[in-house]
Design a protein around this motif. Structure first.
Motif, PDB file in Angstrom:
ATOM      1  N   THR A 180       6.689   0.989  -2.708  1.00 10.68           N
ATOM      2  CA  THR A 180       6.601   0.408  -4.049  1.00 10.68           C
ATOM      3  C   THR A 180       7.850  -0.401  -4.387  1.00 10.68           C
ATOM      4  N   LEU A 194       1.968  -0.256 -11.566  1.00 10.37           N
ATOM      5  CA  LEU A 194       1.658  -1.313 -10.598  1.00 10.37           C
ATOM      6  C   LEU A 194       1.821  -0.797  -9.169  1.00 10.37           C
ATOM      7  N   GLY A 195       2.854  -0.006  -8.926  1.00  9.86           N
ATOM      8  CA  GLY A 195       3.054   0.566  -7.595  1.00  9.86           C
ATOM      9  C   GLY A 195       1.888   1.435  -7.183  1.00  9.86           C
ATOM     10  N   LEU A 251       7.975  -3.648  -2.395  1.00 16.95           N
ATOM     11  CA  LEU A 251       7.017  -4.643  -2.874  1.00 16.95           C
ATOM     12  C   LEU A 251       7.436  -5.272  -4.204  1.00 16.95           C
ATOM     13  N   LEU A 252       8.005  -4.476  -5.105  1.00 17.35           N
ATOM     14  CA  LEU A 252       8.246  -4.951  -6.471  1.00 17.35           C
ATOM     15  C   LEU A 252       9.673  -5.396  -6.746  1.00 17.35           C
ATOM     16  N   ILE A 308      -1.280  -0.877  -6.546  1.00 12.94           N
ATOM     17  CA  ILE A 308      -1.144  -1.655  -5.308  1.00 12.94           C
ATOM     18  C   ILE A 308      -1.279  -0.749  -4.083  1.00 12.94           C
ATOM     19  N   CYS A 309      -0.532   0.374  -4.104  1.00 12.66           N
ATOM     20  CA  CYS A 309      -0.557   1.273  -2.937  1.00 12.66           C
ATOM     21  C   CYS A 309      -1.914   1.949  -2.769  1.00 12.66           C
ATOM     22  N   GLY A 343      -4.338  -0.701  -1.538  1.00 11.21           N
ATOM     23  CA  GLY A 343      -3.992  -1.038  -0.159  1.00 11.21           C
ATOM     24  C   GLY A 343      -4.374   0.062   0.815  1.00 11.21           C
TER      25      GLY A 343
END
Length: 588
Positions: free
Chosen positions: A303, A262-263, A306-307, A266-267, A270
């Motif tokens: 990461t 997920l990191g 965010l998580l 997302i990164c 983004g």
């Protein structure tokens, strides 16, 4: 780039991986189990877990080892899944330190101080100091420090070999054509994940990328997806370690995978979304080793930021992926042996639990001699089975652990635990013997006289006190408390002898029944044996502080030397446990 450059690259990778292994093992031995053992008590919230995961990973220089340990801890029931999430995130932050250390290889300049900062300049000196420490120190932290220095020097030598071997690639058209493929971010993520998964070391894959960056052919745009992919590849180690583990342990691996995947998603989304809006000019610029370390750190920090607030959601996702079944926990998971000092710490925690179980079993059995209860009798039987399981599990685990490369302190503690667990198990056996005596008293309706009960009460109190003293000294590793056990054991021996003499006199005078006499003898014999085991345990507590001591030699010296401390404690105990005046017509 010829075949010899390939050999140098592979050899450099081998040096790097071996150096990392030596470095992390030596650091872990120096730190010992104390740092990691706080995992059980310092993961009450995600922030503490985050900090602790980072600190431990920095100390042992391996996020993979940290995750494997977490799998083992959850599989053993020592930690809950929720406690591991912050630690996993902190571990990813802690592992970024390695990239910063490796980036020192790219330092350039003619200034002597700048040159001294280059690992190729100072690592030979560290190797010399390290080998001198290993050769001159037989054991202890200095020798471990020597291994740390040697490991670091080997690691940096491997990094230097890899950098030298890839330098000719800069002028090769084929290499440039291959790099074009990795302008596609998905290919970069795939490359980072595959390379890291194969060598099972994100530090090594980052080191390879830093070596390649010295050719000047790797851009920020190429490196960013590869670095993100490396975080996914590091999940392979924890995935392999979860094979054969229970469902909760497999969920630790699931959390690790989800966090990194997920990191990355997302990164990556983004970054390219922002790039399409603002057109980052640096993406086409060459990246160096420091830039790679910076990107690696920023990715893991972002990461985590965010998580971390969604820890519960990650836990829920892991539980949704790995469904609930009948969870079977093991007392000690063999994955813990990856960190021998940590494994010793967990063995001690289980041995302390065993000590409490043995004491509770004995105290319950003593209580049954006054008032019998079937429910308590069943509990004692269950506790005896639990003690047998503890001894078997701990004994097997400690024997295997003893073959590992332990520090002297850990080796002493392993020996102490091996001796102590046998004595705790035997205390449980004597609790069962006292239980059977209590059953006989209840079944036959036997009853001691008030005088006999008063006499038994004195030695019973001495047994309760010696048990509490022994368990407390073992749990706290307190040699001062342990030193008070042997004088009390001598008092118990004296009390047993006197009570047996009184029993014989009553038999001769016809004031005692045979049945009560047998029961009394059984109780006194078991009491005396319990005090003997307490003495053995106390000696092991003292012995672990001084490996030169030998049990029987220590006890013989203590009894024959007339130590003022021993004598004073013995006399105080004699005054504390005084039998009532013998005589009268009392019967047992």
């Amino acid at each position: 780039m010829d075949i010899f450059s390939v050999f140098t690259l592979l050899g450099g990778l081998a040096f790097f991986l071996y150096g990392m292994n030596v470095l992390s093992s030596a650091l872990e031995k120096m730190v010992g189990g104390k740092l990691e053992s706080v995992l059980r008590v310092m993961t009450s919230n995600r922030w503490k877990g985050l900090a602790l995961g980072a600190v431990i990973t920095i100390a042992i220089q391996s996020s993979s080892a940290m995750t494997v340990m977490l799998v083992g801890l959850v599989n053993s029931g020592i930690m809950e899944l929720s406690q591991t999430i912050g630690v996993i995130m902190g571990s990813n932050i802690g592992t970024t330190l390695t990239a910063w250390i490796l980036s020192a290889a790219g330092i350039e300049g003619d200034n002597i101080w700048l040159k001294m900062l280059k690992p190729e300049s100072f690592s030979p000196l560290l190797a010399l100091v390290g080998i001198l420490l290993i050769m001159t120190c037989k054991q202890g932290r200095k020798r471990d420090a020597g291994h740390v220095l040697i490991g670091f020097s080997i690691l940096m030598t491997g990094m230097s070999f890899m950098s030298q071997s890839v330098s000719p690639l800069a002028d090769m058209p084929v290499f440039q054509d291959i790099l074009v493929m990795f302008k596609n971010p998905l290919m970069g993520v795939l490359l980072g994940a595959v390379v890291t998964g194969v060598i099972q070391s994100s530090a090594a894959s980052v080191g390879i990328l830093q070596s390649l960056s010295m050719t000047g052919s790797i851009t920020f745009g190429m490196a960013i997806p590869i670095i993100m992919g490396q975080n996914i590849g590091t999940c392979v180690t924890s995935l392999l370690s979860s094979v054969g583990a229970n469902k909760n342990a497999k969920r630790v691996t699931a959390v690790h995978i989800y966090f990194n995947v997920l990191g990355t998603v997302i990164c990556l989304l983004g970054f390219y979304a922002l790039n399409s809006l603002f057109r980052f000019e640096f993406t086409d610029s060459p990246i160096n080793a420091v830039g790679i370390a910076l990107v690696h750190s920023l990715f893991n920090f972002i990461t985590t930021a965010l998580l971390l607030p969604f820890s519960k959601q990650l836990e829920g996702l892991a539980k949704l992926t790995v469904r609930d079944t009948n969870v079977r926990e093991t007392l000690l998971d063999e994955r813990l042996m990856l960190s021998p000092a940590f494994a010793i710490s967990e063995c001690r925690a289980l041995a302390v639990k065993m000590a409490h179980t043995a004491r509770d079993s004995m105290l319950s059995a003593i209580g049954l001699t006054k008032e019998y209860d079937d429910g308590i009798a069943r509990e004692i039987t269950e506790q005896e089975e639990q003690l047998d399981l503890y001894e078997d599990t701990l004994g097997t685990f400690l024997v295997k652990l003893s073959s590992k490369d332990l520090s002297q302190a850990d080796s002493n503690e392993a020996a102490e635990l091996l001796h102590a667990i046998g004595d705790f198990e035997r205390i449980g056996d004597h609790a069962m013997n006292i239980l059977r005596a209590a059953q006989e008293i209840d079944d036959k309706g036997l009853e001691f006289s008030e005088k006999a009960q008063e006499e038994l009460g004195v030695i019973t109190q001495a047994i309760i006190d010696i048990l509490n003293l022994t368990v407390d000294s073992f749990e706290r590793e307190d040699t001062r408390l342990a030193a008070r056990v042997e004088p009390l054991e001598q008092v118990v021996d004296s009390l047993k002898l006197e009570l047996k003499n009184r029993h014989v006199r009553r038999l001769q005078e016809g004031r005692c029944t045979i049945e009560l006499g047998f029961v009394l003898t059984d109780l006194l014999t078991n009491y005396e044996r319990v005090s003997d085991h307490c003495s053995n345990i106390a000696v092991t507590v003292i012995q672990v502080k001084d490996s030169a001591l030998e049990n029987h030699g220590y006890l013989n010296q203590l009894k024959s030397s007339g130590s003022p401390e021993f004598t004073r404690e013995y006399e105080q105990s004699l005054q504390r446990y005084v039998l009532p005046v013998s005589g009268g017509q009392a019967t047992e």
